[in-house]
Design a protein around this motif. Structure first.
Motif, PDB file in Angstrom:
ATOM      1  N   ARG A 185      10.172   3.477   1.275  1.00 43.28           N
ATOM      2  CA  ARG A 185      11.125   2.350   1.280  1.00 43.28           C
ATOM      3  C   ARG A 185      10.417   1.050   1.641  1.00 43.28           C
ATOM      4  O   ARG A 185      10.703  -0.002   1.059  1.00 43.28           O
ATOM      5  CB  ARG A 185      12.253   2.640   2.273  1.00 43.28           C
ATOM      6  CG  ARG A 185      13.096   3.865   1.950  1.00 43.28           C
ATOM      7  CD  ARG A 185      13.949   3.635   0.707  1.00 43.28           C
ATOM      8  NE  ARG A 185      14.942   2.605   0.898  1.00 43.28           N
ATOM      9  CZ  ARG A 185      16.181   2.830   1.345  1.00 43.28           C
ATOM     10  NH1 ARG A 185      16.559   4.070   1.641  1.00 43.28           N
ATOM     11  NH2 ARG A 185      17.035   1.835   1.477  1.00 43.28           N
ATOM     12  N   ALA A 186       9.482   1.124   2.590  1.00 42.97           N
ATOM     13  CA  ALA A 186       8.734  -0.073   2.968  1.00 42.97           C
ATOM     14  C   ALA A 186       7.831  -0.537   1.831  1.00 42.97           C
ATOM     15  O   ALA A 186       7.730  -1.736   1.546  1.00 42.97           O
ATOM     16  CB  ALA A 186       7.905   0.202   4.224  1.00 42.97           C
ATOM     17  N   LEU A 187       7.179   0.396   1.152  1.00 45.56           N
ATOM     18  CA  LEU A 187       6.279   0.038   0.064  1.00 45.56           C
ATOM     19  C   LEU A 187       7.030  -0.499  -1.142  1.00 45.56           C
ATOM     20  O   LEU A 187       6.477  -1.281  -1.928  1.00 45.56           O
ATOM     21  CB  LEU A 187       5.453   1.260  -0.341  1.00 45.56           C
ATOM     22  CG  LEU A 187       4.384   1.681   0.671  1.00 45.56           C
ATOM     23  CD1 LEU A 187       3.871   3.085   0.353  1.00 45.56           C
ATOM     24  CD2 LEU A 187       3.230   0.692   0.670  1.00 45.56           C
ATOM     25  N   ALA A 188       8.286  -0.088  -1.312  1.00 46.55           N
ATOM     26  CA  ALA A 188       9.083  -0.599  -2.417  1.00 46.55           C
ATOM     27  C   ALA A 188       9.369  -2.090  -2.247  1.00 46.55           C
ATOM     28  O   ALA A 188       9.572  -2.810  -3.226  1.00 46.55           O
ATOM     29  CB  ALA A 188      10.396   0.175  -2.529  1.00 46.55           C
ATOM     30  N   ILE A 189       9.367  -2.556  -1.013  1.00 48.66           N
ATOM     31  CA  ILE A 189       9.605  -3.975  -0.745  1.00 48.66           C
ATOM     32  C   ILE A 189       8.333  -4.779  -0.983  1.00 48.66           C
ATOM     33  O   ILE A 189       8.346  -5.822  -1.640  1.00 48.66           O
ATOM     34  CB  ILE A 189      10.110  -4.169   0.694  1.00 48.66           C
ATOM     35  CG1 ILE A 189      11.457  -3.445   0.873  1.00 48.66           C
ATOM     36  CG2 ILE A 189      10.248  -5.656   1.036  1.00 48.66           C
ATOM     37  CD1 ILE A 189      11.967  -3.432   2.301  1.00 48.66           C
ATOM     38  N   ARG A 190       7.231  -4.281  -0.441  1.00 52.07           N
ATOM     39  CA  ARG A 190       5.936  -4.949  -0.659  1.00 52.07           C
ATOM     40  C   ARG A 190       4.826  -3.937  -0.473  1.00 52.07           C
ATOM     41  O   ARG A 190       4.808  -3.215   0.520  1.00 52.07           O
ATOM     42  CB  ARG A 190       5.752  -6.125   0.311  1.00 52.07           C
ATOM     43  CG  ARG A 190       4.415  -6.846   0.135  1.00 52.07           C
ATOM     44  CD  ARG A 190       4.380  -8.139   0.939  1.00 52.07           C
ATOM     45  NE  ARG A 190       4.454  -7.907   2.358  1.00 52.07           N
ATOM     46  CZ  ARG A 190       3.408  -7.576   3.130  1.00 52.07           C
ATOM     47  NH1 ARG A 190       2.213  -7.395   2.584  1.00 52.07           N
ATOM     48  NH2 ARG A 190       3.560  -7.416   4.428  1.00 52.07           N
ATOM     49  N   PHE A 191       3.919  -3.912  -1.436  1.00 52.99           N
ATOM     50  CA  PHE A 191       2.805  -2.970  -1.355  1.00 52.99           C
ATOM     51  C   PHE A 191       1.822  -3.402  -0.293  1.00 52.99           C
ATOM     52  O   PHE A 191       1.490  -4.581  -0.151  1.00 52.99           O
ATOM     53  CB  PHE A 191       2.095  -2.862  -2.707  1.00 52.99           C
ATOM     54  CG  PHE A 191       0.912  -1.928  -2.685  1.00 52.99           C
ATOM     55  CD1 PHE A 191       1.090  -0.561  -2.790  1.00 52.99           C
ATOM     56  CD2 PHE A 191      -0.378  -2.429  -2.532  1.00 52.99           C
ATOM     57  CE1 PHE A 191       0.005   0.305  -2.761  1.00 52.99           C
ATOM     58  CE2 PHE A 191      -1.472  -1.567  -2.504  1.00 52.99           C
ATOM     59  CZ  PHE A 191      -1.281  -0.202  -2.613  1.00 52.99           C
ATOM     60  N   ASP A 192       1.332  -2.413   0.448  1.00 53.31           N
ATOM     61  CA  ASP A 192       0.293  -2.631   1.452  1.00 53.31           C
ATOM     62  C   ASP A 192      -0.619  -1.408   1.433  1.00 53.31           C
ATOM     63  O   ASP A 192      -0.138  -0.275   1.546  1.00 53.31           O
ATOM     64  CB  ASP A 192       0.909  -2.827   2.837  1.00 53.31           C
ATOM     65  CG  ASP A 192      -0.153  -2.982   3.909  1.00 53.31           C
ATOM     66  OD1 ASP A 192      -0.472  -1.975   4.576  1.00 53.31           O
ATOM     67  OD2 ASP A 192      -0.669  -4.099   4.080  1.00 53.31           O
ATOM     68  N   ALA A 193      -1.907  -1.631   1.276  1.00 53.69           N
ATOM     69  CA  ALA A 193      -2.837  -0.512   1.110  1.00 53.69           C
ATOM     70  C   ALA A 193      -2.867   0.401   2.324  1.00 53.69           C
ATOM     71  O   ALA A 193      -2.915   1.627   2.199  1.00 53.69           O
ATOM     72  CB  ALA A 193      -4.243  -1.045   0.808  1.00 53.69           C
ATOM     73  N   GLU A 194      -2.846  -0.173   3.518  1.00 57.66           N
ATOM     74  CA  GLU A 194      -2.875   0.652   4.726  1.00 57.66           C
ATOM     75  C   GLU A 194      -1.616   1.512   4.824  1.00 57.66           C
ATOM     76  O   GLU A 194      -1.679   2.693   5.173  1.00 57.66           O
ATOM     77  CB  GLU A 194      -2.996  -0.240   5.965  1.00 57.66           C
ATOM     78  CG  GLU A 194      -4.359  -0.863   6.155  1.00 57.66           C
ATOM     79  CD  GLU A 194      -5.455   0.175   6.369  1.00 57.66           C
ATOM     80  OE1 GLU A 194      -5.191   1.193   7.046  1.00 57.66           O
ATOM     81  OE2 GLU A 194      -6.564  -0.026   5.851  1.00 57.66           O
ATOM     82  N   LEU A 195      -0.466   0.908   4.525  1.00 56.21           N
ATOM     83  CA  LEU A 195       0.782   1.655   4.560  1.00 56.21           C
ATOM     84  C   LEU A 195       0.809   2.732   3.478  1.00 56.21           C
ATOM     85  O   LEU A 195       1.332   3.835   3.691  1.00 56.21           O
ATOM     86  CB  LEU A 195       1.964   0.701   4.392  1.00 56.21           C
ATOM     87  CG  LEU A 195       3.353   1.240   4.776  1.00 56.21           C
ATOM     88  CD1 LEU A 195       3.373   1.647   6.241  1.00 56.21           C
ATOM     89  CD2 LEU A 195       4.407   0.192   4.502  1.00 56.21           C
TER      90      LEU A 195
END
Length: 275
Positions: A185-195
């Motif tokens: 759900r967090a990655l759907a908002i904004r991609f982050d490589a660490e996440l």
């Protein structure tokens, strides 16, 4: 009096290694050596926890993977310049002085505060109390889920941070499936490589290997130079029964790594363990 004597002996045993480290001559150590030393200490501690029965095999494997991920995420060793020995010795002494003072002052202040406010006769928490604390944590997580579901801006940065926080909490409580969904759900908002790396690791911890491989295949092109994602891609391939693909990926990673990369030896050992 017996309790105070025992507490003093325990404090002395806890502080003795620090005192010894401060009093012995300092040895020069770069960022790479420090990272590797910390990595080996953490692995040794995890082995002791497993041997003592406090970690099962799944939890031990997940913890080892987390230590390796942090090693991969560590910044590269900074360039170091040689300094005169006399200057290094004086700088080391200047840094040791406040630490030695703290070594004496911290236990003294702790004893004084406990003398005033402490209750050594207080019994430890009961099983019911620990259950109550766990239930309270579950209530807090449920409240966080409710607030995220009702967020006024479900695609905003606050919501993204909330989902990431929920993922960390779920993973910390041994629920990698729920953690993976929160990270998604967090990655759907904004991609982050660490996440993305944390989500892939949660999927691997949940034995959702094929899903982890598919997710990494989508995530890696967005951050093709990210060391953690490249390593986890090889790990997913190895666990999926494709050791040659994993070996190819890890060979490329090692070939591009600087000679003093602190994670290089770990990846090489992983390659040696492949069938």
């Amino acid at each position: 009096m017996t309790w105070w004597l025992l507490a003093g002996l325990l404090a002395l045993a806890a502080l003795a290694p620090l005192g010894f480290a401060l009093l012995r001559p300092a040895s020069a150590r770069g960022r790479r050596e420090a990272d590797l030393a910390l990595y080996h200490r953490q692995l040794a501690e995890l082995e002791r926890e497993r041997a003592a029965g406090r970690l099962d095999e799944a939890a031990h494997a997940a913890a080892v993977l987390e230590v390796q991920r942090r090693l991969l995420a560590a910044p590269g060793a900074a360039e170091e310049t040689a300094a005169p020995a006399a200057k290094g010795a004086s700088a080391a002494a200047a840094h040791r002085a406040p630490l030695l003072a703290a070594l004496v002052m911290v236990p003294a202040v702790a004893v004084a505060l406990y003398w005033i406010n402490g209750t050594p006769g207080l019994p430890s928490a009961t099983f019911a109390e620990r259950q109550g604390a766990a239930a309270q944590e579950e209530q807090l997580l449920a409240l966080l889920r409710q607030r995220l579901a009702a967020a006024p801006d479900p695609n905003g940065e606050a919501a993204r941070q909330g989902w990431a926080l929920l993922g960390n909490a779920e993973r910390g409580r041994g629920r990698p499936d729920a953690a993976a969904e929160a990270y998604a759900r967090a990655l759907a908002i904004r991609f982050d490589a660490e996440l993305a790396g944390q989500r892939a690791q949660a999927l691997l911890e949940a034995n959702r290997t094929d899903e982890a491989a598919r997710f990494l295949a989508e995530a890696l092109p967005k951050a093709p130079d990210h060391i953690g994602l490249r390593f986890l891609t090889g790990l997913a391939e190895a666990r999926a029964g494709r050791p040659e693909t994993a070996r190819t990926l890890w060979r490329a990673l090692v070939a591009e790594a600087p000679p003093d990369a602190p994670w290089r030896a770990m990846v090489e050992r992983r390659m040696q363990d492949l069938p």
